[in-house]
Design a protein around this motif. Structure first.
Motif, short mmCIF file in Angstrom:
data_model
loop_
_atom_site.label_atom_id
_atom_site.label_comp_id
_atom_site.label_asym_id
_atom_site.label_seq_id
_atom_site.Cartn_x
_atom_site.Cartn_y
_atom_site.Cartn_z
N ILE A 28 42.11 -51.54 -21.39
CA ILE A 28 42.25 -50.42 -22.30
C ILE A 28 43.14 -50.80 -23.47
N THR A 29 42.82 -50.33 -24.63
CA THR A 29 43.59 -50.64 -25.82
C THR A 29 44.63 -49.57 -26.08
N ASP A 30 45.85 -49.96 -26.42
CA ASP A 30 46.87 -48.98 -26.76
C ASP A 30 46.41 -48.18 -27.96
N GLY A 31 46.76 -46.89 -27.95
CA GLY A 31 46.36 -46.05 -29.08
C GLY A 31 47.10 -44.74 -29.08
N GLY A 32 46.57 -43.76 -29.81
CA GLY A 32 47.21 -42.47 -29.92
C GLY A 32 46.92 -41.60 -28.72
N PRO A 33 47.29 -40.30 -28.80
CA PRO A 33 47.06 -39.39 -27.69
C PRO A 33 45.60 -39.36 -27.29
N GLY A 34 45.36 -39.39 -25.99
CA GLY A 34 44.00 -39.33 -25.48
C GLY A 34 43.27 -40.65 -25.52
N GLU A 35 43.88 -41.70 -26.08
CA GLU A 35 43.20 -42.99 -26.19
C GLU A 35 43.62 -43.98 -25.12
N GLY A 36 44.64 -43.62 -24.34
CA GLY A 36 45.05 -44.47 -23.24
C GLY A 36 46.04 -45.54 -23.65
N ALA A 37 46.64 -46.16 -22.66
CA ALA A 37 47.59 -47.25 -22.87
C ALA A 37 47.47 -48.19 -21.68
N THR A 38 47.79 -49.45 -21.90
CA THR A 38 47.55 -50.45 -20.87
C THR A 38 48.74 -50.70 -19.96
N SER A 336 40.68 -45.70 -16.05
CA SER A 336 40.96 -45.61 -17.48
C SER A 336 41.91 -44.47 -17.73
N THR A 337 42.69 -44.57 -18.80
CA THR A 337 43.55 -43.44 -19.21
C THR A 337 43.04 -42.81 -20.50
N LYS A 338 41.82 -43.13 -20.89
CA LYS A 338 41.23 -42.49 -22.06
C LYS A 338 40.75 -41.09 -21.69
#
Length: 386
Positions: A28-38, A336-338
């Protein structure tokens, strides 16, 4: 009206969390809210009343959620990562809840596992929705929460429609002929009275003698009491919260009303008995989803709760516990955390054990099994009506 309780697995406490631990991580790629983090903790955000008239509920929900987090983390977490519960105040107030939701988004919440008052939860739908954060709502249950069919909103408490149906069934079973309905004009409360009134009219066997709204937070409900007495009902159904409910019961009994009284789930708390006066509250009924003390075989879970949290469980402790467990299960299945992946996993859940039975969501993201029990006040607390 009452679902069979499948709590053998639930009451096993920490053993359940073993089912939730997942192996490996997602790419998973780090990103903003709702996009998940690794990496780092997976944050679950909880809005619950920590101030205001319903503040007694906050610790029940927070402790229930934290117990589940601790059990899951002890079993290895989810995707090799630990869960972290972040709690903010909703105060049963829309503005406070909106501010709390914004804080939870900023804190990096992956899944929201809170929501007690429906009127306070409603404005948070947009906030969490824009951030693509799934919401597993443990307590708030107005049908207004799901009427727009938002993809990220899921209820694990029975809905207002289900509660109204249970109320009408019980009124009929008690031989009632005329019912007075009283709400506090909030989304949750009004939803139940409106649906109860319609169900009664459709059935035709019980008359709606009176239907009125009062203002929450007042100390004198004598006008409402007078209107009820004039209508001459044999059954009164209050659908607001315990603070006002206790006062209404006290004033009804003080004015000479001797008929049956029932309250909705927002009033199921020992404080209602204290406010009404124990003698006035005896025999008051309630429509309520499961509480740990009334679930057959729930003693083991109650003991674990008290041992681990140092406090007694109460209303919505089990639902908050289950909200965290459902979030963990969806994270595990999504790997996933997306937000969109978690939502897809939530829709696909079929048979996951929670306190109310085997979880499967309807197309509206409500429980397929959403039955309500009937409780009754005996002594200083509510117990299962037998």
């Amino acid at each position: 009206m009452r679902n069979p309780r499948r709590i053998g697995a639930v009451a096993a406490g920490a053993g359940l969390a073993l089912l939730l631990a997942a192996c490996g991580g997602g790419g998973i790629t780090d990103g903003g809210p709702g996009e998940g983090a690794t990496s780092g903790d997976i944050i679950l955000g909880m809005l619950t009343p920590l101030s205001g008239g319903s503040a007694a509920i906050g610790p029940y929900m927070r402790n229930g959620g934290q117990l589940a987090v601790d059990e899951i983390n002890a079993a290895g977490g989810v995707m090799g990562r630990q869960l972290k519960l972040v709690v903010e105040d909703e105060a049963c107030d829309p503005k406070t809840a909106a501010a709390g939701a914004a804080k939870l988004v900023t804190a990096g919440t992956i899944v929201s596992v809170g929501g007690y008052c429906s009127s306070a939860t409603l404005p948070t739908l947009t906030i969490f929705g824009k951030a693509n954060i799934p919401m597993i709502i443990p307590a708030a249950n107005s049908n207004d929460l799901v009427k727009d069919k938002l993809p990220n909103v899921f209820l694990i408490n029975g809905t207002g429609a289900q509660q109204a149906a249970a109320a009408v069934e019980f009124m009929k079973s008690e031989g009632s002929k005329a019912v007075a309905l009283v709400d506090d004009n909030t989304s949750y409360s009004k939803d139940i009275t409106t649906r109860t009134a319609q169900n009664l009219k459709d059935d035709g066997s019980v008359a709606v003698a009176s239907q009125q709204s009062v203002t929450a937070g007042e100390s004198d409900y004598s006008a409402a009491v007078t209107a009820i007495l004039r209508a001459k009902p044999d059954f009164v159904y209050w659908t607001g919260y315990y603070q006002e409910g206790g006062l209404l019961i006290k004033q009804l009994r003080g004015a000479g009303y001797t008929g049956k009284i029932m309250v909705a789930d927002g009033s199921v708390d020992k404080q209602l008995v204290s406010i009404a006066g124990e003698s006035n509250a005896q025999g008051v009924f309630a429509t309520m989803t499961q509480t740990p003390q009334t679930i057959p075989g729930g003693d083991q879970w109650v003991a674990t709760f008290k041992d681990k949290t140092g406090a007694d469980p109460g209303p919505y402790s089990p639902q908050a516990y289950d909200a965290v467990r459902v979030a963990a299960e969806a994270l595990k299945q999504a790997n996933s955390t997306k937000g969109e992946d978690i939502i897809t996993a939530l829709k696909a859940i079929d048979g996951f054990e929670i306190f109310s039975g085997k979880l499967k969501f309807t197309e509206e993201h409500t429980l397929t099994e959403g039955g309500f029990d009937i409780l009754v006040v005996e002594g200083s607390d509510f117990v299962l009506n037998k």
